[in-house]
Design a protein around this motif. Sequence first.
Motif, mmCIF file in Angstrom:
data_model
loop_
_atom_site.group_PDB
_atom_site.id
_atom_site.type_symbol
_atom_site.label_atom_id
_atom_site.label_comp_id
_atom_site.label_asym_id
_atom_site.label_seq_id
_atom_site.Cartn_x
_atom_site.Cartn_y
_atom_site.Cartn_z
ATOM 1 N N SER A 268 0.858 -1.191 0.000
ATOM 2 C CA SER A 268 0.000 0.000 0.000
ATOM 3 C C SER A 268 0.889 1.235 0.000
ATOM 4 O O SER A 268 1.866 1.300 0.744
ATOM 5 C CB SER A 268 -0.914 0.017 1.228
ATOM 6 O OG SER A 268 -1.853 -1.031 1.185
ATOM 7 N N VAL A 269 0.541 2.195 -0.852
ATOM 8 C CA VAL A 269 1.319 3.430 -0.965
ATOM 9 C C VAL A 269 0.393 4.617 -0.725
ATOM 10 O O VAL A 269 -0.664 4.733 -1.371
ATOM 11 C CB VAL A 269 1.987 3.553 -2.351
ATOM 12 C CG1 VAL A 269 2.777 4.863 -2.442
ATOM 13 C CG2 VAL A 269 2.897 2.363 -2.613
ATOM 14 N N SER B 63 8.631 1.658 4.291
ATOM 15 C CA SER B 63 9.569 2.367 3.425
ATOM 16 C C SER B 63 8.989 3.737 3.109
ATOM 17 O O SER B 63 7.828 4.024 3.398
ATOM 18 C CB SER B 63 9.826 1.576 2.133
ATOM 19 O OG SER B 63 10.812 2.217 1.336
ATOM 20 N N ALA B 64 9.812 4.580 2.510
ATOM 21 C CA ALA B 64 9.369 5.917 2.107
ATOM 22 C C ALA B 64 10.304 6.419 1.021
ATOM 23 O O ALA B 64 11.453 5.983 0.908
ATOM 24 C CB ALA B 64 9.364 6.878 3.297
ATOM 25 N N ALA C 261 3.960 0.687 2.711
ATOM 26 C CA ALA C 261 3.837 -0.418 3.668
ATOM 27 C C ALA C 261 3.669 -1.724 2.908
ATOM 28 O O ALA C 261 2.919 -1.788 1.929
ATOM 29 C CB ALA C 261 2.647 -0.191 4.598
ATOM 30 N N MET C 262 4.352 -2.785 3.367
ATOM 31 C CA MET C 262 4.301 -4.110 2.733
ATOM 32 C C MET C 262 3.942 -5.150 3.788
ATOM 33 O O MET C 262 4.552 -5.181 4.850
ATOM 34 C CB MET C 262 5.647 -4.441 2.090
ATOM 35 C CG MET C 262 6.019 -3.506 0.949
ATOM 36 S SD MET C 262 7.801 -3.337 0.686
ATOM 37 C CE MET C 262 8.243 -2.214 2.022
ATOM 38 N N ARG D 220 -2.839 -0.484 8.608
ATOM 39 C CA ARG D 220 -2.481 -0.241 10.005
ATOM 40 C C ARG D 220 -1.072 0.347 10.093
ATOM 41 O O ARG D 220 -0.835 1.278 10.872
ATOM 42 C CB ARG D 220 -2.556 -1.551 10.805
ATOM 43 C CG ARG D 220 -2.217 -1.386 12.286
ATOM 44 C CD ARG D 220 -2.025 -2.719 12.967
ATOM 45 N NE ARG D 220 -0.954 -3.509 12.358
ATOM 46 C CZ ARG D 220 0.340 -3.260 12.572
ATOM 47 N NH1 ARG D 220 0.722 -2.259 13.352
ATOM 48 N NH2 ARG D 220 1.250 -4.028 12.002
ATOM 49 N N ILE D 221 -0.167 -0.157 9.278
ATOM 50 C CA ILE D 221 1.213 0.345 9.273
ATOM 51 C C ILE D 221 1.246 1.793 8.795
ATOM 52 O O ILE D 221 1.925 2.652 9.388
ATOM 53 C CB ILE D 221 2.106 -0.541 8.389
ATOM 54 C CG1 ILE D 221 2.239 -1.941 8.993
ATOM 55 C CG2 ILE D 221 3.484 0.081 8.210
ATOM 56 C CD1 ILE D 221 2.940 -2.938 8.085
ATOM 57 N N LEU D 222 0.510 2.101 7.717
ATOM 58 C CA LEU D 222 0.481 3.473 7.207
ATOM 59 C C LEU D 222 -0.091 4.438 8.242
ATOM 60 O O LEU D 222 0.438 5.545 8.432
ATOM 61 C CB LEU D 222 -0.340 3.534 5.923
ATOM 62 C CG LEU D 222 0.278 2.914 4.666
ATOM 63 C CD1 LEU D 222 -0.710 2.974 3.506
ATOM 64 C CD2 LEU D 222 1.576 3.617 4.288
ATOM 65 N N ALA D 223 -1.175 4.029 8.908
ATOM 66 C CA ALA D 223 -1.769 4.888 9.935
ATOM 67 C C ALA D 223 -0.783 5.140 11.071
ATOM 68 O O ALA D 223 -0.704 6.249 11.607
ATOM 69 C CB ALA D 223 -3.053 4.248 10.469
ATOM 70 N N ASP D 224 -0.009 4.121 11.421
ATOM 71 C CA ASP D 224 0.998 4.278 12.479
ATOM 72 C C ASP D 224 2.117 5.207 12.033
ATOM 73 O O ASP D 224 2.588 6.042 12.813
ATOM 74 C CB ASP D 224 1.572 2.907 12.857
ATOM 75 C CG ASP D 224 2.556 2.996 14.012
ATOM 76 O OD1 ASP D 224 2.187 3.520 15.081
ATOM 77 O OD2 ASP D 224 3.719 2.560 13.832
ATOM 78 N N MET D 225 2.556 5.084 10.777
ATOM 79 C CA MET D 225 3.606 5.966 10.256
ATOM 80 C C MET D 225 3.145 7.424 10.239
ATOM 81 O O MET D 225 3.948 8.341 10.434
ATOM 82 C CB MET D 225 4.014 5.526 8.848
ATOM 83 C CG MET D 225 4.703 4.167 8.796
ATOM 84 S SD MET D 225 4.951 3.568 7.099
ATOM 85 C CE MET D 225 6.236 4.657 6.530
#
Length: 297
Positions: free
Chosen positions: A59-60, A149-150, A161-162, A171-176
């Motif tokens: 997801s990007v 990653s970014a 996020a992968m 969930r990873i993107l929201a945390d970032m």
Amino acid sequence: MWKEVLTVIVADQLTFLAEKHQFLPRNLFGGRPGCTTTDAMHLLANTIETSWRAGKVTSVLFLDIEGAFPNAVPSRLVHNMRKRQVPRKITTFVQNMLEAHVTALKFNGYTLEPIDIDDGIGQGDPLSMVLYQFYNADPLDIPEGKKESAMAYVDDSLMIAMADTFQETHRILADMMGRKGGVAEWSTIHNSPLEYSKLALIDFAHRCSSKERPLLCLPQIEIPPSESTKYLGVIFDQHLDWKAQHTHAIGKGIKWISQLKRLTVTFLGLRRVHFSFSTCLLSLSHHVTNHPSTSIT
């Protein structure tokens, strides 16, 4: 005149030192030697395809920063440059160059009183691109671990996020975005508000995948996944099959060829050029098919 010459010299020196001593992250593109739009697009596509080969999905989140250059805070820029070990003589020069700026508005021959300008990097100035690289470098330090990653091209930043499912990548993107030192905190500290209504989310998966694509829930907004979005002039779609880009490029080609046909039959225009419309269109289609990152602007 001397000021322009001096800023060019300082820009060249700062660029040389940044590349030699690796002051900036490697995945920060734009305004740097050998870091072009093509490099940025290839890195993004390769990151997605590498996750697919590992059996993952990606997801990007495409970020949109409001008024990037005008909103930059000089004191924060100098702090970032010193943190990344830029020589003090250069940071002092930049600090002196950006302080005590004023502007005045003029209407119908009447000039208003000068207004102090506290923020901003002079967009178009020889130093502006390399200075904003240091201003916008911190979000690339946010990712933690192999699932995050970014990357960025000037002010076009991406959070990546992968994972095994899109629920987990979201969930990873929201945390970032929300963690301490994350995107939201960086945005506040650097006076770089995000235009949340313009954020784009793509859940990349192979065309054979049937995994559910839920909403990305942030405190400010819920973002539905898009099938495609334009990044650096090229349309990235959720399957990376480039069909949307192919259609867009063909459409632009048809438009321009039609305009050329109209121009060549104008009575007082250019000498008539004999060419086959179908041949030109076929050639254009063949070129775009073999070069999927081609963008006709």
